[in-house]
Write a protein that holds these residues in place. Sequence first.
Motif, PDB file in Angstrom:
ATOM      1  N   SER A 119       0.814  -1.215   0.000  1.00  0.00           N
ATOM      2  CA  SER A 119       0.000   0.000   0.000  1.00  0.00           C
ATOM      3  C   SER A 119       0.843   1.259   0.000  1.00  0.00           C
ATOM      4  CB  SER A 119      -0.925   0.025   1.229  1.00  0.00           C
ATOM      5  OG  SER A 119      -1.810  -1.061   1.211  1.00  0.00           O
ATOM      6  N   GLU A 174       5.032   0.383  -4.789  1.00  0.00           N
ATOM      7  CA  GLU A 174       3.661   0.514  -4.316  1.00  0.00           C
ATOM      8  C   GLU A 174       2.685  -0.050  -5.347  1.00  0.00           C
ATOM      9  OE1 GLU A 174       2.952   4.587  -3.317  1.00  0.00           O
ATOM     10  OE2 GLU A 174       4.276   4.556  -1.566  1.00  0.00           O
ATOM     11  N   GLY A 175       1.663  -0.743  -4.857  1.00  0.00           N
ATOM     12  CA  GLY A 175       0.692  -1.366  -5.740  1.00  0.00           C
ATOM     13  C   GLY A 175       1.046  -2.781  -6.147  1.00  0.00           C
ATOM     14  N   GLN A 176       2.222  -3.257  -5.754  1.00  0.00           N
ATOM     15  CA  GLN A 176       2.668  -4.605  -6.128  1.00  0.00           C
ATOM     16  C   GLN A 176       2.078  -5.642  -5.178  1.00  0.00           C
ATOM     17  OE1 GLN A 176       6.920  -4.961  -6.474  1.00  0.00           O
ATOM     18  NE2 GLN A 176       6.888  -7.184  -6.699  1.00  0.00           N
TER      19      GLN A 176
END
Length: 232
Positions: A119, A174-176
Amino acid sequence: MDILETIRSVLAPPHKAGYPFIVGGIAVAVIGLLLWHPLAWLGLLFTLFCLYFFRDPERVLPPRPNVFVAPADGLVVSVEPAIPPAELGLGQETRLRVAIFLSVLDVHVNRAPISGLVSRIAYHPGKFLSAADEKASDDNERNSILLSLPTGQEVVVVQIAGLIARRILCDIHEGQALTAGQRIGIIRFGSRTDLYLPEGTLPLVAVGQRMIGGETVIAELSSVIAPAPISI
């Protein structure tokens, strides 16, 4: 760990972060052979040390659901409530923190403690106190990673630089989406890794216990307790 497994761990291929140091050591050794033999020995010793320090062995996840594995190899130096890093914006409420100290002899590759979505990643510059010092969590250079679980809970992994370490490498973004045990980065030459667990977890480690990153079960999510039946 038996002798064969120990040998495999020591001879494991190096993390990519070690390539410049290994190549540099080999170059010094070659130059030393041409110009001054003592320099060749220094280059060889440095190369061997880097091969050992940056080793990146494969790890096998425990076949258990809803558990957190150690995010790093090393020694547990504290298991206590603490406020997560301010840069993540999680407020002042304490969470159970497990702090792991990594000496120069430990594998320094960090791993995801559980499957989840990245996040937020927040870097914070700071000091270079001994990573075993309690103040290291608040005062040292660090990189904080916030993971969101499918259950809606949050987990924080913090890479902390130590007395010798001067470089934190984070290989995720981020977002992974991460899977438990997946490599997330490395800290060079002595460090600390803190894990902040969500409410409703049961710690399974104690101060003084040694961790194997990606394998040692560090905590588990407590089972949901069903409400007691209402008497009529």
